[in-house]
Scaffold this active site. Structure first.
Site, PDB file in Angstrom:
ATOM      1  N   CYS A 237       0.718  -1.251   0.102  1.00 25.41           N
ATOM      2  CA  CYS A 237       0.244   0.256  -0.157  1.00 25.41           C
ATOM      3  C   CYS A 237       0.821   1.460   0.289  1.00 25.41           C
ATOM      4  O   CYS A 237       0.735   1.750   0.913  1.00 25.41           O
ATOM      5  CB  CYS A 237      -0.654   0.050   0.768  1.00 25.41           C
ATOM      6  SG  CYS A 237      -1.735  -1.287   1.193  1.00 25.41           S
ATOM      7  N   ASP A 261      -0.113  -0.045  -5.826  1.00 26.51           N
ATOM      8  CA  ASP A 261      -1.228   0.813  -4.956  1.00 26.51           C
ATOM      9  C   ASP A 261      -3.038   0.689  -5.603  1.00 26.51           C
ATOM     10  O   ASP A 261      -2.640   0.238  -6.648  1.00 26.51           O
ATOM     11  CB  ASP A 261      -1.271   2.276  -4.362  1.00 26.51           C
ATOM     12  CG  ASP A 261      -2.124   2.968  -3.845  1.00 26.51           C
ATOM     13  OD1 ASP A 261      -1.480   2.726  -1.945  1.00 26.51           O
ATOM     14  OD2 ASP A 261      -2.588   3.651  -4.163  1.00 26.51           O
ATOM     15  N   CYS A 360      -1.328   3.504  11.509  1.00 31.36           N
ATOM     16  CA  CYS A 360      -0.420   5.429  11.741  1.00 31.36           C
ATOM     17  C   CYS A 360      -1.859   5.018  12.618  1.00 31.36           C
ATOM     18  O   CYS A 360      -2.477   6.245  12.960  1.00 31.36           O
ATOM     19  CB  CYS A 360      -0.626   6.053  10.554  1.00 31.36           C
ATOM     20  SG  CYS A 360      -1.892   6.653   9.116  1.00 31.36           S
TER      21      CYS A 360
END
Length: 422
Positions: A237, A261, A360
């Site tokens: 990704c 991606d 994240c």
């Protein structure tokens, strides 16, 4: 219009634009500023700083407006900010910004108050949205308040030196000559932390590919992949390629990285950055979905696979305060997608190869729960404890788990796994 009045109107115009659009705020601000070349660097800095302050106080501003029965639109939030945070008198605000019907009544009601109030719920004081509050409380327990408070502070400005083109020592000297105070990051070997924001045009090394903007936590995630010269690596990704570039540098421009991606625009930006950085071991691959036929054709073909999975972004709320109010698609949609991506990309890892799953996010559903479910469903993989692969990094259990409050990085999670021989 006076310069002060023009500045206030510009802030309101930009804030209104960010509220009206569904795009990320950084994309909106970039487009908005490109159309206003007459705004100087100093004013741009003031405008952006105020905008991000507004976004970091959105829940509290909304609470005050609801208390007085007012709509939490951009203008009302801005008026509330000027009174509650900047402590400006009502007459000054009306003189600089002009007055619309009902402005005077709102300004009078807000007069004498501060932006926080004893009656505010803790989640409002900490700007924690309802959709994330239960998971974050479960994740942090007694540390919930300090962790949320840390997410309300501006983030540091970190760079990563490209060792193919420069050294950290040389980059620090260049920054010193430009009058930009900086120091090495405490954990990332190629990282530099700036003491203050600056206009990017002041740093030629960004244009030449000698340095890249990258949070220290993101650099550490790429480091966990441990890509070696000659390896075959997939960044599944890849997005715009920040971690791709870091891994390519680790490999000393040798071997092969395939940056994948599903978004063609992001991959185009990745290719541009790769060329600028002088990397020759990277190619991009546009996928139709996480289960693209290319994955099946290339199964067991790679030494290292990194999955920087799409996630809620809770760990980046310092940097992207608008995203905490964007629960688009819901957490269930994200966790289902993460599970599919992890199962699909794992097919690419050869026997003895390394799989790194990262987000994240600071939500357990997107992190530990995903890894535990994957390991249960795919017994060919085993978890490698953090202490075994990175004893020099902060020891946060079996997984890397960074937070702004504890490590002054963005919030990052990473798990290292390996495919055992058959």
């Amino acid at each position: 219009m006076t310069p002060a009045a023009a500045r206030l109107q510009a802030i309101l115009d930009l804030f209104t634009a960010t509220e009206a659009e569904r795009r990320p705020v950084d994309a909106v601000t970039s487009a908005w500023l490109r159309g206003r070349r007459d705004i100087g660097d100093e004013d741009r800095g003031t405008i952006l700083d105020t905008l991000y302050d507004l976004l970091r106080h959105r829940a509290r501003l909304t609470w005050w407006l609801e208390k007085f029965g007012r709509e939490a639109n951009a203008r009302n939030q801005f008026l509330a900010w000027l009174v509650l945070a900047e402590r400006r008198p009502a007459e000054e605000i009306k003189r600089l910004l002009g007055e619309e019907p009902q402005d005077g009544s709102l300004l009078n009601k807000l007069h004498g108050h501060t932006i926080e109030h004893p009656e505010m719920p803790e989640a409002v004081l900490l700007e924690c949205p309802a959709w994330a509050e239960p998971s974050l409380r479960a994740r942090f327990g007694d540390r919930f308040a300090p962790e949320m408070n840390a997410l309300l502070t501006p983030p540091p400005f970190d760079l990563r030196v490209n060792p193919i083109k420069a050294t950290r020592e040389g980059a620090l000297k260049q920054l010193a000559k430009l009058g930009l105070p900086a120091e090495p990051t405490p954990l990332a070997p190629h990282g530099i932390r700036l003491a203050e924001k600056f206009a990017l045009s002041r740093l030629p090394a960004l244009k030449t590919g000698e340095v890249e903007i990258q949070d220290e936590g993101s650099q550490l995630v790429a480091q966990l992949v441990d890509a070696q010269p000659g390896d075959r690596v997939v960044d599944f990704c890849a997005g715009a390629g920040g971690k791709t570039l870091a891994m390519a540098a680790q490999m000393n421009n040798k071997g092969r990285i395939i940056a994948c991606d599903v978004n063609e625009g992001r991959l185009k930006r990745c290719s541009e950055r790769v060329r600028n950085a002088g990397m020759h071991n990277v190619e991009t691959k546009l996928l139709g979905s996480e289960s693209d036929k290319w994955v099946k054709r290339k199964k067991l073909g790679f030494d290292r696979v990194l999955i920087d999975a799409p996630c809620s972004g809770t760990g980046t709320w310092r940097r992207n305060p608008d995203t905490r109010w964007r629960d688009e698609g819901g957490l269930e949609h994200l966790t289902a997608l993460q599970s599919r991506i992890l199962a699909s990309a794992a097919r690419l890892v050869k026997e003895g190869g390394r799989l790194v799953y990262a987000t994240c996010s600071m939500l357990p559903e997107e992190n530990e729960a995903q890894v535990e479910a994957f390991l249960k469903a795919f017994p060919a993989f085993k978890l490698v404890p953090l202490a075994e692969v990175a004893p020099d990094l902060p020891q946060t259990g079996d997984y890397l788990s960074l937070t702004p409050a504890q490590h002054d990085t963005d919030g990052f999670f990473a798990a290292v796994m390996t495919r055992t021989p058959a």
